[in-house]
Write a protein that holds these residues in place. Structure first.
Motif, PDB file in Angstrom:
ATOM      1  N   TYR A  41       0.825  -1.249  -0.011  1.00 37.30           N
ATOM      2  CA  TYR A  41       0.018  -0.182  -0.073  1.00 37.30           C
ATOM      3  C   TYR A  41       0.917   1.275   0.058  1.00 37.30           C
ATOM      4  O   TYR A  41       0.710   2.179   0.868  1.00 37.30           O
ATOM      5  N   PHE A  49      -5.342  -0.828  -5.406  1.00 37.67           N
ATOM      6  CA  PHE A  49      -6.621  -1.496  -4.707  1.00 37.67           C
ATOM      7  C   PHE A  49      -7.612  -0.938  -4.802  1.00 37.67           C
ATOM      8  O   PHE A  49      -8.972  -1.566  -4.775  1.00 37.67           O
ATOM      9  N   TYR A  58     -13.948  -9.180  -8.213  1.00 36.35           N
ATOM     10  CA  TYR A  58     -13.624  -9.022  -6.692  1.00 36.35           C
ATOM     11  C   TYR A  58     -14.926  -8.495  -5.895  1.00 36.35           C
ATOM     12  O   TYR A  58     -15.295  -7.408  -5.875  1.00 36.35           O
ATOM     13  N   SER A 170     -12.139  -7.256   4.543  1.00 35.24           N
ATOM     14  CA  SER A 170     -11.816  -8.673   5.050  1.00 35.24           C
ATOM     15  C   SER A 170     -10.434  -8.678   5.220  1.00 35.24           C
ATOM     16  O   SER A 170      -9.543  -9.431   5.249  1.00 35.24           O
ATOM     17  N   ASN A 171     -10.021  -7.498   5.983  1.00 42.47           N
ATOM     18  CA  ASN A 171      -8.491  -7.267   6.394  1.00 42.47           C
ATOM     19  C   ASN A 171      -8.089  -8.318   7.432  1.00 42.47           C
ATOM     20  O   ASN A 171      -7.050  -8.635   7.285  1.00 42.47           O
ATOM     21  N   ASN A 174      -5.925 -11.018   6.093  1.00 45.03           N
ATOM     22  CA  ASN A 174      -4.728 -10.918   5.644  1.00 45.03           C
ATOM     23  C   ASN A 174      -3.790 -11.386   6.631  1.00 45.03           C
ATOM     24  O   ASN A 174      -2.584 -11.562   6.298  1.00 45.03           O
ATOM     25  N   TYR A 214      -9.165 -13.128  -7.180  1.00 46.19           N
ATOM     26  CA  TYR A 214      -7.652 -12.743  -6.837  1.00 46.19           C
ATOM     27  C   TYR A 214      -6.621 -12.842  -8.169  1.00 46.19           C
ATOM     28  O   TYR A 214      -5.489 -12.920  -8.153  1.00 46.19           O
ATOM     29  N   PHE A 224      -1.188  -5.085  -9.063  1.00 45.35           N
ATOM     30  CA  PHE A 224      -0.939  -4.684  -7.740  1.00 45.35           C
ATOM     31  C   PHE A 224       0.049  -5.310  -6.780  1.00 45.35           C
ATOM     32  O   PHE A 224       0.824  -5.036  -6.298  1.00 45.35           O
ATOM     33  N   GLU A 290       1.163 -12.955  -0.420  1.00 42.83           N
ATOM     34  CA  GLU A 290      -0.035 -12.518   0.352  1.00 42.83           C
ATOM     35  C   GLU A 290      -0.981 -13.772   0.998  1.00 42.83           C
ATOM     36  O   GLU A 290      -0.887 -14.653   0.085  1.00 42.83           O
ATOM     37  N   SER A 292      -4.796 -14.546   1.907  1.00 41.67           N
ATOM     38  CA  SER A 292      -6.332 -13.954   2.108  1.00 41.67           C
ATOM     39  C   SER A 292      -7.288 -15.062   2.724  1.00 41.67           C
ATOM     40  O   SER A 292      -7.633 -15.863   1.787  1.00 41.67           O
TER      41      SER A 292
HETATM   42  C1  AVI Z   1      -7.045  -5.677   1.725  1.00 41.90           C
HETATM   43  N1  AVI Z   1      -7.516  -7.016   1.743  1.00 41.90           N
HETATM   44  C2  AVI Z   1      -8.693  -7.399   2.455  1.00 41.90           C
HETATM   45  C3  AVI Z   1      -7.411  -7.419   0.393  1.00 41.90           C
HETATM   46  C4  AVI Z   1      -7.663  -8.914   0.385  1.00 41.90           C
HETATM   47  O1  AVI Z   1      -8.844  -9.204  -0.250  1.00 41.90           O
HETATM   48  O2  AVI Z   1      -7.200  -9.810   0.902  1.00 41.90           O
HETATM   49  C5  AVI Z   1      -6.253  -7.250  -0.380  1.00 41.90           C
HETATM   50  C6  AVI Z   1      -6.177  -7.923  -1.877  1.00 41.90           C
HETATM   51  N2  AVI Z   1      -5.414  -8.575  -2.243  1.00 41.90           N
HETATM   52  C7  AVI Z   1      -5.602  -8.637  -3.689  1.00 41.90           C
HETATM   53  N3  AVI Z   1      -6.807  -8.354  -3.851  1.00 41.90           N
HETATM   54  C8  AVI Z   1      -7.228  -7.678  -2.748  1.00 41.90           C
END
Ligand code: AVI
Length: 328
Positions: A41, A49, A58, A170-171, A174, A214, A224, A290, A292
């Motif tokens: 970020y 984002f 999404y 949905s932080n 992560n 994703y 991203f 990452e 999620s």
């Molecule tokens: C911030 N977070 C909740 C997003 C997620 O869905 O995990 C970040 C993200 N990564 C890829 N797309 C969105």
């Protein structure tokens, strides 16, 4: 107005912030290399984002928006004191406030006496949000706090009155399972039995739908993810050649985790001048960037109980894609 001075400052290379440098060095020395998604970020990453949240694939953002609209009255009733006395509505992570405004409007329209306290480590994010809110909801009392989430909660705990804490999006997904547990336990500490916590959890569903969220067809999520390498090039004077890196993501129904990676498409050597590191990548070696996590009702129940919370409300959309949960 309670505004602390910003705790982070972006500086030009080659004087990187110690946390980024330390994390990157540690992550790229691991057998399976990692970089933390918290570094996604920067300005460009935050802009990307925003684009992700508007993508057709999404679903989390628009689903949570719809569910907050649908259940605004019940959610606000659960958050505000029944007696009508003043309270604080704290929000962890400021964002653009689009979803929060649903709740703020409902509370204002129904005569609630409250102060909105957006908490973020970025002064810029808070300034932007405060300006929009002032224009759109002139009657709203806003006290932005620039701080770490747990510090902000501890700070506010000394004030009298209920604290209703929002952690939307949905932080929570992560965090790794052990981090998530520690995070919730830490949030619980300064809260009393009169306080409330509203958390967003993305739910497990058709694995193809989760995966697609994703790995969008326009390649915005790929941008991203790749932007993280651009950030290292800029802030750590690295020489990642973006043409030889790809975005890869997978959903594992066993753990409920979407995992995202950056894949080196050839054997290559990368230098990070600002931290004096040289890193070798084999062809198709990956950097894990990452997690999620996606949840089930029973996982959420167990998580809440472990942190010492009681479930007061469980709200979902018609398709059971997403849930906003009220804990006390
Ligand atoms: C911030 N977070 C909740 C997003 C997620 O869905 O995990 C970040 C993200 N990564 C890829 N797309 C969105």
């Amino acid at each position: 107005l309670l505004v602390k001075s910003p705790t982070t400052a972006t500086t030009a290379p080659p004087t990187p912030s110690p946390t980024l440098a330390e994390h990157v060095r540690e992550g790229l020395r691991k057998t399976f290399k990692t970089l933390s998604s918290m570094y996604f970020y920067d300005d460009e990453g935050s802009r990307l984002f925003q684009e992700i949240m508007a993508l057709p694939e999404y679903y989390p953002t628009r689903t949570e928006y719809g569910l907050l609209l649908e259940h605004a009255a019940a959610i606000c009733d659960a958050l505000r004191p029944a007696t009508g006395e003043p309270f604080y509505l704290l929000e962890l992570g400021a964002g653009d406030g689009l979803k929060t405004k649903i709740l703020l409007r409902h509370l204002l329209d129904t005569g609630a006496h409250f102060t909105y306290v957006p908490v973020d480590i970025s002064t810029a994010a808070l300034d932007g949000l405060s300006a929009t809110l002032q224009a759109e909801l002139p009657g709203l009392a806003v006290e932005p706090v620039v701080a770490d989430y747990a510090d902000a909660l501890t700070l506010m705990a000394s004030r009298p009155g209920r604290k209703a804490v929002l952690f939307l999006g949905s932080n929570i997904g992560n965090f790794l399972p052990n981090e998530r547990q520690a995070f919730l336990r830490r949030l619980r500490q300064p809260l009393t039995s009169d306080d409330r916590l509203l958390i967003g959890f993305d739910l497990q569903k058709d694995p193809r739908r989760i995966r697609a969220a994703y790995d969008d067809t326009q390649g915005i999520t790929a941008e991203f993810n790749l932007n993280l390498l651009r950030r290292l090039n800029r802030e750590l004077a690295a020489d990642f050649d973006l043409a030889s890196w790809q975005h890869y993501t997978d959903y594992d129904p066993l753990t409920g985790a979407v995992r995202s990676f950056l894949v080196s498409t050839k054997a290559q050597t990368v230098h990070l001048a600002a931290i004096s590191e040289t890193v070798e990548f084999a062809a198709w070696e990956m950097i894990h960037t990452e997690n999620s996590y996606k949840f089930t009702r029973s996982l959420i129940d167990a998580l809440a109980a472990d942190a010492g919370f009681t479930m007061q409300g469980f709200f979902t959309d018609a398709q059971d894609f997403f849930s906003d949960v009220i804990l006390m």
